[in-house]
Design a protein around this motif. Sequence first.
Motif, PDB file in Angstrom:
ATOM      1  N   MET A   1       0.816  -1.202   0.000  1.00 23.37           N
ATOM      2  CA  MET A   1       0.000   0.000   0.000  1.00 23.37           C
ATOM      3  C   MET A   1       0.857   1.263   0.000  1.00 23.37           C
ATOM      4  N   VAL A   2       1.929   1.204   0.817  1.00 30.38           N
ATOM      5  CA  VAL A   2       2.849   2.350   0.859  1.00 30.38           C
ATOM      6  C   VAL A   2       3.461   2.557  -0.524  1.00 30.38           C
ATOM      7  N   ALA A   3       3.808   1.424  -1.142  1.00 30.55           N
ATOM      8  CA  ALA A   3       4.418   1.503  -2.477  1.00 30.55           C
ATOM      9  C   ALA A   3       3.444   2.129  -3.466  1.00 30.55           C
ATOM     10  N   LEU A   4       2.185   1.734  -3.342  1.00 32.34           N
ATOM     11  CA  LEU A   4       1.171   2.291  -4.254  1.00 32.34           C
ATOM     12  C   LEU A   4       0.989   3.788  -4.021  1.00 32.34           C
ATOM     13  N   LEU A   5       1.020   4.167  -2.742  1.00 30.31           N
ATOM     14  CA  LEU A   5       0.887   5.593  -2.430  1.00 30.31           C
ATOM     15  C   LEU A   5       2.069   6.376  -3.006  1.00 30.31           C
ATOM     16  N   ALA A   6       3.259   5.807  -2.871  1.00 31.68           N
ATOM     17  CA  ALA A   6       4.457   6.466  -3.421  1.00 31.68           C
ATOM     18  C   ALA A   6       4.310   6.649  -4.927  1.00 31.68           C
ATOM     19  N   ILE A   7       3.791   5.607  -5.571  1.00 30.98           N
ATOM     20  CA  ILE A   7       3.597   5.702  -7.028  1.00 30.98           C
ATOM     21  C   ILE A   7       2.518   6.731  -7.347  1.00 30.98           C
ATOM     22  N   ALA A   8       1.460   6.742  -6.525  1.00 33.74           N
ATOM     23  CA  ALA A   8       0.371   7.681  -6.785  1.00 33.74           C
ATOM     24  C   ALA A   8       0.820   9.121  -6.627  1.00 33.74           C
ATOM     25  N   VAL A  85      12.109   6.108  -5.258  1.00 37.10           N
ATOM     26  CA  VAL A  85      11.182   6.684  -4.275  1.00 37.10           C
ATOM     27  C   VAL A  85      10.382   5.566  -3.598  1.00 37.10           C
ATOM     28  N   VAL A  86       9.938   4.598  -4.384  1.00 30.85           N
ATOM     29  CA  VAL A  86       9.202   3.453  -3.826  1.00 30.85           C
ATOM     30  C   VAL A  86      10.106   2.665  -2.877  1.00 30.85           C
ATOM     31  N   LEU A  87      11.332   2.429  -3.348  1.00 33.82           N
ATOM     32  CA  LEU A  87      12.280   1.676  -2.515  1.00 33.82           C
ATOM     33  C   LEU A  87      12.570   2.418  -1.217  1.00 33.82           C
ATOM     34  N   LEU A  88      12.650   3.738  -1.319  1.00 31.89           N
ATOM     35  CA  LEU A  88      12.924   4.538  -0.120  1.00 31.89           C
ATOM     36  C   LEU A  88      11.802   4.372   0.905  1.00 31.89           C
ATOM     37  N   SER A  89      10.562   4.407   0.436  1.00 31.54           N
ATOM     38  CA  SER A  89       9.445   4.275   1.385  1.00 31.54           C
ATOM     39  C   SER A  89       9.466   2.896   2.040  1.00 31.54           C
ATOM     40  N   LEU A  90       9.807   1.880   1.249  1.00 32.40           N
ATOM     41  CA  LEU A  90       9.883   0.525   1.828  1.00 32.40           C
ATOM     42  C   LEU A  90      11.060   0.422   2.793  1.00 32.40           C
ATOM     43  N   ALA A  91      12.153   1.087   2.454  1.00 32.81           N
ATOM     44  CA  ALA A  91      13.331   1.060   3.326  1.00 32.81           C
ATOM     45  C   ALA A  91      13.028   1.750   4.639  1.00 32.81           C
ATOM     46  N   VAL A  92      12.326   2.877   4.563  1.00 33.50           N
ATOM     47  CA  VAL A  92      11.975   3.602   5.783  1.00 33.50           C
ATOM     48  C   VAL A  92      11.008   2.763   6.617  1.00 33.50           C
ATOM     49  N   TYR A  93      10.125   2.045   5.943  1.00 32.57           N
ATOM     50  CA  TYR A  93       9.204   1.149   6.651  1.00 32.57           C
ATOM     51  C   TYR A  93      10.003   0.144   7.484  1.00 32.57           C
ATOM     52  N   ARG A  94      10.992  -0.486   6.871  1.00 31.57           N
ATOM     53  CA  ARG A  94      11.813  -1.490   7.564  1.00 31.57           C
ATOM     54  C   ARG A  94      12.610  -0.834   8.687  1.00 31.57           C
ATOM     55  N   PHE A  95      13.171   0.323   8.364  1.00 29.95           N
ATOM     56  CA  PHE A  95      14.028   1.034   9.315  1.00 29.95           C
ATOM     57  C   PHE A  95      13.222   1.439  10.553  1.00 29.95           C
TER      58      PHE A  95
END
Lengths: 567, 278, 367
Positions: A1-8, A85-95
């Motif tokens: 979902m975060v990835a989709l938001l980043a894309i949106a 940008v998508v990868l960054l949001s996922l990375a921040v999620y993990r972090f």
Amino acid sequence: MVALLAIAVHGPLLLMQLPAFAAGSQTQMFLAKHYASDWFGLWNPHWFGGFSQTTSAPLTQQVVALLSHLFGITAAYMVTQLAVVVLLSLAVYRFARVWTGARTAPIAAIGSIFLGSLALLVYREGALPATAGTALAICGASFLYGFARGNEVLSLIKAVLLLIAAACCDSMTAVYGILLFALPTLWLASADADNEEFGERRSPAATFIRGVIVLAACAVVSGFILAPFWSSVFHSSHRLLSPDETASNFLLQGSNAVRYWIVPFGFMILALPYLFLSGFAARRTRALFLAFFVALVVGLGTTTPVAKYLLGGFDNALSVELFTFWATLLALPLVAVLVLELVTRYQQRAVILVWVAAVLTFAAPLAWMTYHPSTENRFRTDYIANFLNRDNHAQFRYLTLGFGSQFSEVASRTNASTVDGIGDGPMLPEAREFGVSHLDNAKSYGSAGMEALRAVLKHANQYGLKFIFVRDRYYEPLIAFAGWRQVEAYENGNVTLWSKEDVPPARDLNTHTTLPGIERVLWGVVPLLCLILALLLMIATPERDEEVEIMALPTTGTEPIRTQEAI
Amino acid sequence: MTKLFDTLFIILTLACAAAAQVTVPQQATAGEAATLQVSGGGTLYLVGPGTAIKRDVKSGEVTLSADDLAYAGRYTAIVNGRAQSFYVSPAKPQKLSFMARPSRVPVAQPNVISGAVFVLDHNDNLVTAPGAVKFELGVNGQAPVSQSVPTKDGIAYIRAASGKREGPAQFTASVGDIVVRRIVQQVASDPCNLRMKAQRSGNDIAVETDPVRDCSGNPVPDGTIVTFIETTNEHGKSTVDARVKHGVAKAMLPALPGATLSVASGVVLGNEIRWGGQ
Amino acid sequence: MKTSAAIIFTIVLIGLIALGTAPHAESHTKSDTPEAAVHIFFDHVRAHDWNDAFAMVNPGDGVTKESFVRDIAGTDGSLKTISSIQKVDTKTLNNSGSEANVRANLQWSTAVGAVHETRDFKLTNSGGDWKLDWSAPQQVQQAADAKPVQTNYLRWDVVSSGSNSNEWGVANAEPPRTRIISMNAVDYNGSVVIMGEVVNEDTVPGFVTINADLIGQDGNSLAQESSFDKISHTLLPKEVSPFRIDFPGRKLAEVKSVKISPTNLLVPASADPTVGVFDQHIEKDATGKAILRGQLTNQSGLVVNIPHVLATFYDKSGKVIWVSDGYLDQALKPNQQVPFAVDVRDDIANQVQNYRVTVNYYNSSRS
């Protein structure tokens, strides 16, 4: 979902190719174009009268080059940036999940999408390498925690691959960014080592040392892969910074404070008191706060003396901007905790306010860019490229003056070579004497810049420098007195072409250096291989949420904790 | 065994060669057809300047077309190993290639104009047969000067003096009714008898030259620099590099008592005026 | 713990900011010495802060803020309008407590490179703060009765060829004939300097560049340089221009021969402007250095935005012994006189028997 938001959020802006004309993106596309045409031939004849592509970390350029065969160079850049940008949001999620728990992780990840500092780096600076390096470094740091604390071999492999890939994206990330994200994470791993809540009890010291050894190994491997780059960095001569590149004192120059601090932080500034109050107070987030504090201070540029001592030769405006970006990223887990508390306490009102703040934080840099564009009065460069590409004009070298960010655009379109360039390429001896690396912008360096330009023009015949394209009439007196004549005008006379008659065709400047085959193969293959392997491993072996324990940060909420996978 | 076959092959080839005969024309002209006499038939090879032809021919008369013999020079015809050479001469002059130098020349200068003519036939072969080229040089309104120059190996060369009148000179070269024209711009030479006059104009001296002409009376072109110099012991030197406009050059100089005014253009000096009045 | 940690980090942050800002904030804020006043004044000039700069001067007769700004920021597209102060070095010549004289060595960054200027300022102490005495700029004199005329009429006939065909032997108009009429080579200041004069002998304007190649004792090329801006590139018919080519780091003893290669090009050129050079004389300046001074007068109807003065010095035998040049930071308006000064090499000042000044120019208006 975060990835989709980043894309949106970022997809439409990148689809509109908003960063296409930023100086950084133009440079990246120019360098990527060379990889697309000659992957292992690292000698690029188009700038500095010929330079090695190893003066810039290669990974993002290689990715763009690879994708350019599918989409074309500009679209490939945009696709890569969107992926980052998508990868960054996922990375921040993990972090954030590592630091403050699974409940805060989605909030932090969503926050990363709306960061003002990210918007500025992506859309104004075109800093693809820095954003990509940061995303990979954060991801790598979170896997490093998994290895150091949990002794997971898969995490070790992922961490190593991601950290090497991060180092191969951007030199600043390689030197500072990885340490800024990885060291606090290792500290956390060692702090959690004797806590059974986070798994089997281990020795804190051994946990920390194990992580440091991995970091050191990554540094050695990436240093080996990027050996030609570091060699060029250490052998490069002193370069002056133009006022645009200088990290100024924000108190003395209010406009720079807005540009480099207030706009990147946005509404996160309101969270600073909370960060100061609770960041260091909680034992687990102490290292995170310290890293944030360091990034915050360095991000203030010459407002404090720290940046100068810490960054040394790297203390330019973009570096400072990058530290502010890192500060905002490091703050996100803590800000997410604050948001969670607010939402818990004030329910819907807080949700609305936080969303408004996030959107405004993201919108402010875009609005600021509209009112302070990096290039005013953009112009078409195809006339110039057409001129250079016809009638054997490319056998001479050319120079642009006052083209700004469109300097790289011209270079990308033409077969001709210029004596100028951006970055750490080899300066001509005449320019090196004055430390001026970018003649297109000579006037901004003051008298040193103009003297460097004079010195280069004096030896125009030796460099085959026949054509000068002028967009800033400031330079016209010098080139007129020096013996160039205006021969053509473009864009209603805003861009003029000056020519000198007695200039012989350009000849090789004998600066060509060929790297050993092994170095070229390492440079061309390993960074991309690390990235692909890391991404494949991440996709093939997604971690289950329950494997990561919820952090022991006190929240006042009563809602059930809901964790979710980001992808 | 191999040696036996080789010997047989050589004998057969020689026999064929002996059977074929080629007779070439005594006189051939470039761009005109010619005939060869071939006995025995076979393959004809014709090799000449810019030409190489292979053709199967039968015994008898073989016609070479005008295109086959476009270029003058020595040709060799080979039929079944028998070779005969013949010479193809250039045709009559049809074109003149005329180089005239320089494009711009000062008037009344000896041997400054050079012209070289290459006499060519319609296939651009240099016509080496002796002939004469008539050169004419004249400015509008004046009778042209003409001279006839014999060609040597197809080339005629002349050096001529420029005329006394400025203007575009017609430089023509002709052979028979073939005429080629070039333009040589005759321009005024260095100024001659450069003279100026001076008169007070308020606090200054207005200096003006007489119409600036060369020694042949042609006005020098506008834009020519004329330097007015004023020298005094007290105030040093004042100079104005004035441009000739409408044939004269004008300038203003400070009116200083005891000043010496002089005028020059390039390396030519003009008159001097002593400015004594208040 | 929570609050104390926050306070400590806040104090550290504020301390660091103070450390970073204090040195900048302290420098040149008070004009309590004459030299500091000059520095502050030029800081304001650098920042185009004309109000504060004007507040630091004692305006003389006829000096208004507007005239002061015109004086210091330049007008009419002059070199000053595209210059910024780069560096200021000051030296107090004398200081009586109420009045002082300060010599300022100014380095300007201009569109034609770095320009150095030495100016002496008189300062007056008013209530503890020093102010610069600013007199009206040297009155630009009107050249009386001069009638500016702009020429639209020119008679240059350039004939390209006698044939429209593409045939061999047909050539375009040749470049103008130019000739180097004098040449000299000297060692100076660690450089080999080649200088001389070139004349356009033709009847059409030419664009001239001179390149020189130093040939070493072994017959190989030692260095190549060009006349760059030390020549008037556009030469009208019969116009003579000096040229100078510097070879830094070379010695004449290393040189076997010099290969000079002029490049000529036929170009359109305007016969305007005509600039008179009046009152040329060599004198010593305040530092005892020989200077060639004079006045430039624009006798045409066009504004000359950036004049460039080229001075040729001859010895008693008429040989060119030095060529020096200088850019003027003021524009030349029609009928107005502007002073100029160019350096004369001290070591040859005694040998100079004659000199000639020519004026090259740049006009910002495009045709």
